[in-house]
Design a protein around this motif. Sequence first.
Motif, PDB file in Angstrom:
ATOM      1  N   ASP A   1     -19.396 -40.386 -11.718  1.00  0.00           N
ATOM      2  CA  ASP A   1     -19.647 -41.816 -11.603  1.00  0.00           C
ATOM      3  C   ASP A   1     -18.239 -42.410 -12.357  1.00  0.00           C
TER       4      ASP A   1
ATOM      5  N   SER B   1     -21.583 -38.614  -5.766  1.00  0.00           N
ATOM      6  CA  SER B   1     -21.867 -39.716  -6.691  1.00  0.00           C
ATOM      7  C   SER B   1     -23.453 -39.974  -6.555  1.00  0.00           C
TER       8      SER B   1
ATOM      9  N   VAL C   1     -16.950 -44.276  -2.430  1.00  0.00           N
ATOM     10  CA  VAL C   1     -17.741 -43.625  -3.280  1.00  0.00           C
ATOM     11  C   VAL C   1     -18.160 -42.402  -2.453  1.00  0.00           C
TER      12      VAL C   1
ATOM     13  N   ASN D   1     -19.832 -46.608   2.214  1.00  0.00           N
ATOM     14  CA  ASN D   1     -19.441 -46.155   0.964  1.00  0.00           C
ATOM     15  C   ASN D   1     -18.274 -46.620   0.364  1.00  0.00           C
TER      16      ASN D   1
ATOM     17  N   SER E   1     -18.736 -55.154  -0.089  1.00  0.00           N
ATOM     18  CA  SER E   1     -19.317 -53.540  -0.135  1.00  0.00           C
ATOM     19  C   SER E   1     -19.558 -53.176   1.384  1.00  0.00           C
TER      20      SER E   1
ATOM     21  N   ASP F   1     -19.748 -38.610  -1.776  1.00  0.00           N
ATOM     22  CA  ASP F   1     -21.078 -38.080  -1.482  1.00  0.00           C
ATOM     23  C   ASP F   1     -21.901 -37.607  -2.749  1.00  0.00           C
TER      24      ASP F   1
ATOM     25  N   LEU G   1     -24.139 -43.310  -7.394  1.00  0.00           N
ATOM     26  CA  LEU G   1     -24.007 -44.671  -7.222  1.00  0.00           C
ATOM     27  C   LEU G   1     -23.923 -44.782  -5.875  1.00  0.00           C
ATOM     28  N   THR G   2     -24.542 -46.245  -5.400  1.00  0.00           N
ATOM     29  CA  THR G   2     -24.215 -46.608  -4.147  1.00  0.00           C
ATOM     30  C   THR G   2     -23.028 -47.463  -4.210  1.00  0.00           C
ATOM     31  N   ALA G   3     -22.209 -47.636  -3.275  1.00  0.00           N
ATOM     32  CA  ALA G   3     -20.967 -48.713  -3.241  1.00  0.00           C
ATOM     33  C   ALA G   3     -21.215 -49.861  -3.868  1.00  0.00           C
ATOM     34  N   LYS G   4     -22.349 -50.586  -3.865  1.00  0.00           N
ATOM     35  CA  LYS G   4     -22.676 -51.929  -4.141  1.00  0.00           C
ATOM     36  C   LYS G   4     -22.717 -51.688  -5.671  1.00  0.00           C
ATOM     37  N   GLU G   5     -23.407 -50.604  -6.133  1.00  0.00           N
ATOM     38  CA  GLU G   5     -23.673 -50.544  -7.795  1.00  0.00           C
ATOM     39  C   GLU G   5     -22.435 -50.418  -8.243  1.00  0.00           C
TER      40      GLU G   5
END
Length: 101
Positions: free
Chosen positions: A28, A55, A51, A80, A77, A53, A57-61
Amino acid sequence: MALTKKQIKQLRALANSLKPLFYVGKNDLTEAAIKQADETIEKHELIKCAVQDGSGLTAKEAAEELAEQLGAEVVQSIGNRFVIYRASKREDVEHIKLVRD
């Protein structure tokens, strides 16, 4: 420095042709990763990030967390990938001229 709708539209158009310059992996957003992102955004002002796979986290997070750490703005966003913008303080960088309303 909140971006207007027109500025976001302009930055999205500029980011369309960019390749990801920063990757969020399985660790992360570590301190080293944030430092690298800071150096990259200082050189380019507008960066596309991906981002991977592994990770958590999502792309937005990841976009929101990274933008907060860097003092940058999230442009978009999707899937990914995400795009963030921060004006550079360096003189040797070609600055993006944002449209004004």
